[in-house]
Scaffold this motif. Structure first.
Motif, PDB file in Angstrom:
ATOM      1  N   THR A 223       0.815  -1.221   0.000  1.00  0.00           N
ATOM      2  CA  THR A 223       0.000   0.000   0.000  1.00  0.00           C
ATOM      3  C   THR A 223       0.847   1.269   0.000  1.00  0.00           C
ATOM      4  N   GLY A 224       2.157   1.110  -0.142  1.00  0.00           N
ATOM      5  CA  GLY A 224       3.029   2.267  -0.301  1.00  0.00           C
ATOM      6  C   GLY A 224       3.379   2.995   0.981  1.00  0.00           C
ATOM      7  N   ILE A 225       3.259   2.317   2.121  1.00  0.00           N
ATOM      8  CA  ILE A 225       3.592   2.954   3.401  1.00  0.00           C
ATOM      9  C   ILE A 225       5.110   2.974   3.583  1.00  0.00           C
ATOM     10  N   ASP A 226       5.623   4.135   3.945  1.00  0.00           N
ATOM     11  CA  ASP A 226       7.064   4.298   4.147  1.00  0.00           C
ATOM     12  C   ASP A 226       7.489   4.005   5.575  1.00  0.00           C
ATOM     13  N   VAL A 227       6.646   4.428   6.540  1.00  0.00           N
ATOM     14  CA  VAL A 227       6.963   4.248   7.961  1.00  0.00           C
ATOM     15  C   VAL A 227       5.756   3.624   8.648  1.00  0.00           C
ATOM     16  N   LEU A 228       6.006   2.583   9.450  1.00  0.00           N
ATOM     17  CA  LEU A 228       4.929   1.869  10.133  1.00  0.00           C
ATOM     18  C   LEU A 228       5.313   1.664  11.591  1.00  0.00           C
ATOM     19  N   SER A 229       4.334   1.797  12.473  1.00  0.00           N
ATOM     20  CA  SER A 229       4.533   1.407  13.873  1.00  0.00           C
ATOM     21  C   SER A 229       3.517   0.333  14.231  1.00  0.00           C
ATOM     22  N   ILE A 230       4.011  -0.809  14.659  1.00  0.00           N
ATOM     23  CA  ILE A 230       3.144  -1.877  15.160  1.00  0.00           C
ATOM     24  C   ILE A 230       2.932  -1.609  16.650  1.00  0.00           C
ATOM     25  N   THR A 231       1.697  -1.333  17.022  1.00  0.00           N
ATOM     26  CA  THR A 231       1.393  -0.895  18.384  1.00  0.00           C
ATOM     27  C   THR A 231       0.479  -1.902  19.074  1.00  0.00           C
ATOM     28  N   ASP A 232       0.938  -3.121  19.205  1.00  0.00           N
ATOM     29  CA  ASP A 232       0.126  -4.136  19.868  1.00  0.00           C
ATOM     30  C   ASP A 232      -0.142  -3.744  21.314  1.00  0.00           C
ATOM     31  N   HIS A 233      -1.262  -4.225  21.841  1.00  0.00           N
ATOM     32  CA  HIS A 233      -1.665  -3.860  23.193  1.00  0.00           C
ATOM     33  C   HIS A 233      -0.717  -4.444  24.240  1.00  0.00           C
ATOM     34  N   ASP A 234      -0.097  -3.554  25.007  1.00  0.00           N
ATOM     35  CA  ASP A 234       0.666  -3.940  26.198  1.00  0.00           C
ATOM     36  C   ASP A 234       1.764  -4.958  25.928  1.00  0.00           C
ATOM     37  N   THR A 235       2.374  -4.872  24.766  1.00  0.00           N
ATOM     38  CA  THR A 235       3.531  -5.721  24.483  1.00  0.00           C
ATOM     39  C   THR A 235       4.420  -5.055  23.429  1.00  0.00           C
ATOM     40  N   LEU A 236       5.717  -5.157  23.647  1.00  0.00           N
ATOM     41  CA  LEU A 236       6.714  -4.649  22.697  1.00  0.00           C
ATOM     42  C   LEU A 236       7.393  -5.800  21.951  1.00  0.00           C
ATOM     43  N   SER A 237       6.796  -6.985  22.050  1.00  0.00           N
ATOM     44  CA  SER A 237       7.448  -8.194  21.556  1.00  0.00           C
ATOM     45  C   SER A 237       7.635  -8.236  20.042  1.00  0.00           C
ATOM     46  N   SER A 238       6.882  -7.434  19.311  1.00  0.00           N
ATOM     47  CA  SER A 238       6.953  -7.502  17.848  1.00  0.00           C
ATOM     48  C   SER A 238       8.212  -6.867  17.280  1.00  0.00           C
ATOM     49  N   TYR A 239       8.866  -5.999  18.038  1.00  0.00           N
ATOM     50  CA  TYR A 239       9.840  -5.087  17.432  1.00  0.00           C
ATOM     51  C   TYR A 239      11.049  -5.778  16.814  1.00  0.00           C
ATOM     52  N   SER A 240      11.648  -6.712  17.514  1.00  0.00           N
ATOM     53  CA  SER A 240      12.874  -7.342  16.991  1.00  0.00           C
ATOM     54  C   SER A 240      12.627  -7.999  15.644  1.00  0.00           C
ATOM     55  N   ARG A 241      11.566  -8.790  15.550  1.00  0.00           N
ATOM     56  CA  ARG A 241      11.250  -9.459  14.285  1.00  0.00           C
ATOM     57  C   ARG A 241      10.783  -8.453  13.243  1.00  0.00           C
ATOM     58  N   ALA A 242       9.991  -7.481  13.663  1.00  0.00           N
ATOM     59  CA  ALA A 242       9.484  -6.477  12.722  1.00  0.00           C
ATOM     60  C   ALA A 242      10.622  -5.682  12.099  1.00  0.00           C
ATOM     61  N   ALA A 243      11.632  -5.359  12.894  1.00  0.00           N
ATOM     62  CA  ALA A 243      12.755  -4.572  12.374  1.00  0.00           C
ATOM     63  C   ALA A 243      13.499  -5.334  11.282  1.00  0.00           C
ATOM     64  N   VAL A 244      13.676  -6.648  11.472  1.00  0.00           N
ATOM     65  CA  VAL A 244      14.353  -7.475  10.463  1.00  0.00           C
ATOM     66  C   VAL A 244      13.508  -7.566   9.197  1.00  0.00           C
ATOM     67  N   LEU A 245      12.223  -7.845   9.359  1.00  0.00           N
ATOM     68  CA  LEU A 245      11.329  -7.987   8.210  1.00  0.00           C
ATOM     69  C   LEU A 245      11.158  -6.664   7.473  1.00  0.00           C
ATOM     70  N   ALA A 246      11.093  -5.583   8.219  1.00  0.00           N
ATOM     71  CA  ALA A 246      10.908  -4.268   7.599  1.00  0.00           C
ATOM     72  C   ALA A 246      12.079  -3.914   6.694  1.00  0.00           C
ATOM     73  N   GLU A 247      13.278  -4.289   7.123  1.00  0.00           N
ATOM     74  CA  GLU A 247      14.457  -4.038   6.287  1.00  0.00           C
ATOM     75  C   GLU A 247      14.369  -4.853   5.001  1.00  0.00           C
ATOM     76  N   ARG A 248      13.859  -6.075   5.117  1.00  0.00           N
ATOM     77  CA  ARG A 248      13.717  -6.938   3.948  1.00  0.00           C
ATOM     78  C   ARG A 248      12.705  -6.360   2.956  1.00  0.00           C
ATOM     79  N   TYR A 249      11.610  -5.807   3.493  1.00  0.00           N
ATOM     80  CA  TYR A 249      10.545  -5.283   2.629  1.00  0.00           C
ATOM     81  C   TYR A 249      10.736  -3.819   2.250  1.00  0.00           C
ATOM     82  N   GLY A 250      11.698  -3.154   2.867  1.00  0.00           N
ATOM     83  CA  GLY A 250      11.928  -1.754   2.549  1.00  0.00           C
ATOM     84  C   GLY A 250      10.929  -0.810   3.189  1.00  0.00           C
ATOM     85  N   VAL A 251      10.493  -1.145   4.408  1.00  0.00           N
ATOM     86  CA  VAL A 251       9.591  -0.289   5.177  1.00  0.00           C
ATOM     87  C   VAL A 251      10.293   0.073   6.477  1.00  0.00           C
TER      88      VAL A 251
END
Length: 300
Positions: free
Chosen positions: A28-56
């Motif tokens: 959908t052409g998003i340049d910057v994304l924040s995953i804001t799951d409820h009461d957990t920061l657990s997504s960030y490590s994996r999201a950062a790796v995947l985001a680099e792969r996808y260019g987000v």
């Protein structure tokens, strides 16, 4: 730039996994994304790796559950770019335990009315840090008691005012949550103030310098509400954000990634403020080895 600072994955009450959300953001052409799951920061490590792969680009975020004690009602606070995220872990764990306790009681109440199994609910919460009413509704749909997540049965069971099976308990005080976010060197933004009738609280917190921003771009806010929140933001120089609050299958209404956005100017303000707070933790550097003066030898 397209900047969406509010969405959820299966780690809380979203229906899509981290990679699926990031892949869709790329489409959908998003340049910057924040995953804001409820009461957990657990997504960030994996999201950062995947985001680099996808260019987000990914900015770390979390949606914290809090309580307005004066009005006896819920409030959600978004935290962005915490430089000391470990300082939020205890609070996240406490909030998840509160929600799990509420959810288990809700499941029991629902089962008194509709003969579903606890396992039929829990299987939909696999991977989530808690159990949400969407998981309960999904089990009810599977067993034929409803055709949609937000129809008549949802209103009967989980309406915020008179739901027969809704269970609420106090979350940590909102002022304590805001203090902890600042201690974590993060930036605090009140999420969707219209949804929980928090606009009066917003102005109080802004006047006291307790909160950094407000999420005006949200599907629950009509033009009149957006105008009122913008007045408050202008008066107290708050950061203004927007986000889709995407939940996938569990959306309360049709909502897609990028349906509400944050301006680059406000995104840059978040980053600057986070960096400024991080600098408050810095202590003077130790002298370099070559700068140290050797102790005099004995007898000199």
């Amino acid at each position: 730039m397209k900047i969406d600072l509010h969405c959820h994955t299966t780690l809380s009450d979203g229906s899509l996994g981290i990679e699926e959300v990031i892949a869709q953001a790329k489409k959908t052409g998003i340049d910057v994304l924040s995953i804001t799951d409820h009461d957990t920061l657990s997504s960030y490590s994996r999201a950062a790796v995947l985001a680099e792969r996808y260019g987000v680009k990914i900015i770390q975020g979390v949606e914290m559950s809090a309580w307005d004690k004066q009005r006896n009602q819920k409030v959600h606070i978004l935290c962005y770019a915490p430089k000391k995220p470990d300082r939020l872990e205890g609070l996240c764990l406490k909030c998840c335990e509160i929600r799990k306790s509420c959810s288990k009681e809700m499941i029991e109440k629902v089962r008194e009315l509709y003969p579903i199994s606890e396992e039929s609910v829990l299987k939909h919460a696999t991977g989530s840090k808690s159990i949400f009413k969407q998981h309960i509704m999904r089990a009810l749909i599977e067993y034929g008691y409803a055709l949609e997540f937000y129809g008549a049965l949802n209103d009967e069971l989980f309406n915020l005012k008179n739901g027969t099976c809704l269970v609420e308990r106090e979350y940590p005080d909102v002022k304590f949550v805001l203090e902890l976010i600042r201690a974590a060197r993060g930036v605090s933004v009140m999420a969707h103030p219209v949804q929980y009738n928090n606009i009066e609280l917003l102005e109080e917190l802004a006047a006291d310098g307790k909160i950094d921003g407000v999420e005006i771009g949200h599907y629950t806010a009509d033009e009149a509400a957006r105008s009122r929140m913008q007045e408050i933001a202008d008066k107290y120089d708050l950061i203004v954000t927007g986000g889709s609050d995407f939940h996938g299958l569990y959306n309360a209404q049709p909502t897609y990634l990028g349906s509400n956005l944050t301006t680059k100017e406000n995104f840059d303000r978040i980053i600057r403020l986070s960096n400024k707070r991080a600098s408050e933790d810095k202590t003077p550097a130790a002298p370099k080895a070559e700068e140290k003066t050797a102790a005099p030898a004995k007898g000199e």
